[in-house]
Design an enzyme around this catalytic site. Structure first.
Site, PDB file in Angstrom:
ATOM      1  N   TYR A 139      -5.955   6.689  -6.228  1.00 43.36           N
ATOM      2  CA  TYR A 139      -6.151   6.299  -4.830  1.00 43.36           C
ATOM      3  C   TYR A 139      -7.510   5.653  -4.654  1.00 43.36           C
ATOM      4  O   TYR A 139      -8.539   6.259  -4.961  1.00 43.36           O
ATOM      5  CB  TYR A 139      -6.024   7.522  -3.908  1.00 43.36           C
ATOM      6  CG  TYR A 139      -5.917   7.129  -2.469  1.00 43.36           C
ATOM      7  CD1 TYR A 139      -4.770   6.517  -1.992  1.00 43.36           C
ATOM      8  CD2 TYR A 139      -6.975   7.328  -1.580  1.00 43.36           C
ATOM      9  CE1 TYR A 139      -4.662   6.123  -0.668  1.00 43.36           C
ATOM     10  CE2 TYR A 139      -6.872   6.939  -0.261  1.00 43.36           C
ATOM     11  CZ  TYR A 139      -5.711   6.344   0.197  1.00 43.36           C
ATOM     12  OH  TYR A 139      -5.613   5.951   1.502  1.00 43.36           O
ATOM     13  N   TYR A 161       0.823  -1.215   0.000  1.00 46.74           N
ATOM     14  CA  TYR A 161       0.000   0.000   0.000  1.00 46.74           C
ATOM     15  C   TYR A 161       0.855   1.262   0.000  1.00 46.74           C
ATOM     16  O   TYR A 161       1.645   1.493   0.921  1.00 46.74           O
ATOM     17  CB  TYR A 161      -0.863  -0.032   1.246  1.00 46.74           C
ATOM     18  CG  TYR A 161      -2.087   0.842   1.268  1.00 46.74           C
ATOM     19  CD1 TYR A 161      -3.342   0.302   1.008  1.00 46.74           C
ATOM     20  CD2 TYR A 161      -2.015   2.180   1.624  1.00 46.74           C
ATOM     21  CE1 TYR A 161      -4.490   1.094   1.091  1.00 46.74           C
ATOM     22  CE2 TYR A 161      -3.155   2.967   1.709  1.00 46.74           C
ATOM     23  CZ  TYR A 161      -4.388   2.414   1.437  1.00 46.74           C
ATOM     24  OH  TYR A 161      -5.520   3.193   1.533  1.00 46.74           O
TER      25      TYR A 161
END
Ligand SMILES: [Zn+2]
Lengths: 404, 167
Positions: free
Chosen positions: A338, A288
């Site tokens: 995102y 991530y």
């Protein structure tokens, strides 16, 4: 820990365009992403009977999305959460199916993360009153994710000598990957020098250490291996999953030391234990990248290198396409868009299918050139096992191991 | 209910039933830094919480601490997201390890608190003076009759351990 290794699969993935101005509701986007995943799997609306989604008061609900598509649900739940929810909900979906509550679950995240509720904390979020837990940080001008996490990276630099240049390689690598991705918001390749000379946001983070706020919706579909066998796509098997594993003092990650330790420290034995493999068996990672350093912190915490050597690991070329273990081959949150973790799982599913949507003329058939020059291929040759390392905050993380 | 406090464009709300913060801020307004002390095991904790994270005891008392400590980590906000902080940039936020209960109950734990690093006139300390290892003491920024924020300022004590700042 109990393992359901290989009993469940991800059979469909879908998304909307990644944009900075969707011009429509989160409901509209969620419907499109779920529909795309249903079509990708070769399912019909009648074949889906479970739905999970996650949000932070910024999105639509499952019982608004399912009816739009003619899906009747036997199980659904809207979960409060952001990063690290994708992997956790994949695990919950397998649990719901295992419990006999349903048989096929669509998991979505839909967010106008740029045009409506900005993730960086400006706009609507910055105007919210400050109360309760927030009083320990927000009155000091510590509100956004970057402001919340920066101290962890600063302390890592102090303890281990990690540098801005080392983690800048994460952005450089992911931008290279995004240049092979027609969907990516930021397709331009950037250098380490570009990152460290970009303006400061919150030291030690530069502008290009931070991800790109995005409007989008994303979906993955989970079902049993038996059902997966007859579907359109090569099934991708779930080997192990860890969901929202936390450190002590989840409320304030800085209250409990060492603050450079992140949740993967606790999650790794769960997820690798279920899968029966170790880090050395993983071909592709999806660590991530809300920020460059979050990728680094998790890779070291899960054992892809020694604790403290994450800076060397991410700057060694290992994480680049063509390297030993590429990370975030779609460009991730830093470049593709995102999504609170979803796009990294979707990308790994496509990698394992061999049908990454790059610029290779016959990509959809799984025919790739493996030429990683700009504007070409981003398929990893013979990827067998992928791993997602989900991040929410330093003390919360999730992980997911898949194989083809 | 006490009036919400306006500070740098933010509305800070501490209602009468805020069993975590109300008394903490009353002490802070009297310029006392207090933390919770477990009545069973005696360990101190901050921020204020309702049970002891080490022994689960519900009983606690407020205990005043010295407010002296060492910078454990920090950040310099250059791009403020809260409009009211833009005029302050660049401003440091520090994570201070207080002298009380250092490396207890385990070697990695300590009593830690967030604040801004400010000069005696409460303006932000300069970036070049902020470093891990430097010694600080608490000072209070009065916001209203019932509320003050604990902030930190550098002292001339010798540093604790290695001094390091981001070049
Ligand atoms: Zn106790």
């Amino acid at each position: 820990m109990k393992s359901l290794r290989d009993k469940y699969c991800i059979v469909g993935v879908g998304e909307t365009e990644y944009s900075r101005g969707s011009g429509r509701t989160t409901r509209a986007m969620a419907v499109e992403a779920v529909r795309n995943a249903i079509l990708d799997a070769g399912l019909t609306p009648r074949d889906v009977d479970g739905m999970l989604d996650y949000q932070g008061g910024d999105s639509t609900l499952a019982n608004w999305v399912a009816p739009d598509l003619g899906v009747r649900l036997n199980f659904y739940m809207d979960v409060f959460g952001g990063g690290s929810s994708t992997e956790a909900l994949v695990g919950l979906a397998t649990g719901a199916i295992e419990a006999g509550m349903c048989h096929t679950v669509a998991i979505y995240r839909s967010m106008n993360g740029y045009s409506e509720f900005r993730i960086g904390g400006t706009g609507v979020r910055a105007a919210q009153p400050v109360r309760s837990l927030d009083l320990a940080q927000v009155p000091f001008g510590m509100r956004s994710a970057g402001q919340n996490f920066a101290m962890t990276f600063m302390r890592h630099m102090y303890e281990y000598g990690t540098t801005s240049e080392q983690v800048a390689h994460v952005k450089a690598a992911h931008s290279t990957h995004a240049s092979q991705n027609p969907k990516a918001l930021l397709k331009e390749r950037v250098t380490v020098e570009d990152v460290v000379s970009s303006r400061w946001i919150v030291k030690p983070l530069h502008l290009l250490d931070c991800c790109v706020e995005t409007d989008n919706a994303t979906c993955v579909i989970v079902t049993s291996s038996e059902r997966a066998r007859d579907l359109r796509r090569r099934p991708v098997h779930i080997m192990g999953v860890a969901g929202r594993v936390s450190k002590p003092r989840l409320d304030f990650h800085w209250a409990h030391g060492p603050i450079t330790r992140v949740a993967g420290y606790y999650a790794k034995d769960i997820v690798f234990g279920q899968a029966g493999i170790g880090p050395e068996d993983v071909d592709v990672t999806g660590s991530y990248d809300a920020f460059t350093f979050t990728t680094m912190l998790q890779l070291e915490e899960y054992g892809f290198c020694k604790k403290g050597e994450g800076g060397q690991y991410v700057s060694s070329g290992i994480i680049e396409l063509g390297g030993k273990r590429p990370n975030n081959t779609s460009g991730g949150h830093l470049c593709e868009g995102y999504t609170h973790g979803m796009n990294m799982v979707i990308e790994n599913v496509r990698q394992l299918r061999g049908t990454v949507d790059d610029y290779c003329p016959r990509a959809a058939e799984g025919v790739h050139t493996y030429d990683y020059a700009p504007g070409r291929c981003r398929q990893v040759k013979d990827a067998e096992i992928t791993m997602n390392l989900g991040w929410a905050i330093p003390p919360t993380g999730s992980a997911l191991i898949l194989h083809r | 209910m006490p009036q919400p406090v306006q500070y740098r464009g933010m509305t800070l709300i501490v209602p009468d039933n805020d069993s975590e913060w109300k008394e903490f801020y009353e002490h802070a307004r009297a310029h006392r830094l207090v933390v919770r002390r477990c009545t069973a095991c005696g360990l101190l904790r901050y921020p204020p919480t309702h049970a002891c994270p080490w022994c689960m005891e519900l009983g606690w008392t407020w205990q005043e601490v010295s407010g002296r400590g060492t910078i454990y980590s920090y950040e310099i906000v250059v791009h403020a997201i809260q409009p009211g902080f833009k005029e302050l940039t660049p401003y440091p936020v520090v994570l201070v390890e207080l002298d009380e209960q250092r490396a207890r109950p385990t070697p990695d734990e300590s009593l830690r608190i967030i604040g801004n690093l400010v000069r005696p006139d409460l303006t932000p300390e300069e970036d070049k003076n902020v470093a891990i290892g430097k010694r600080v003491r608490v000072m209070f920024q009065d916001l209203a009759d019932h509320m003050a924020l604990p902030q930190f300022t550098l002292t001339d004590e010798p540093p604790q351990g290695r001094v390091w700042r981001l070049a």
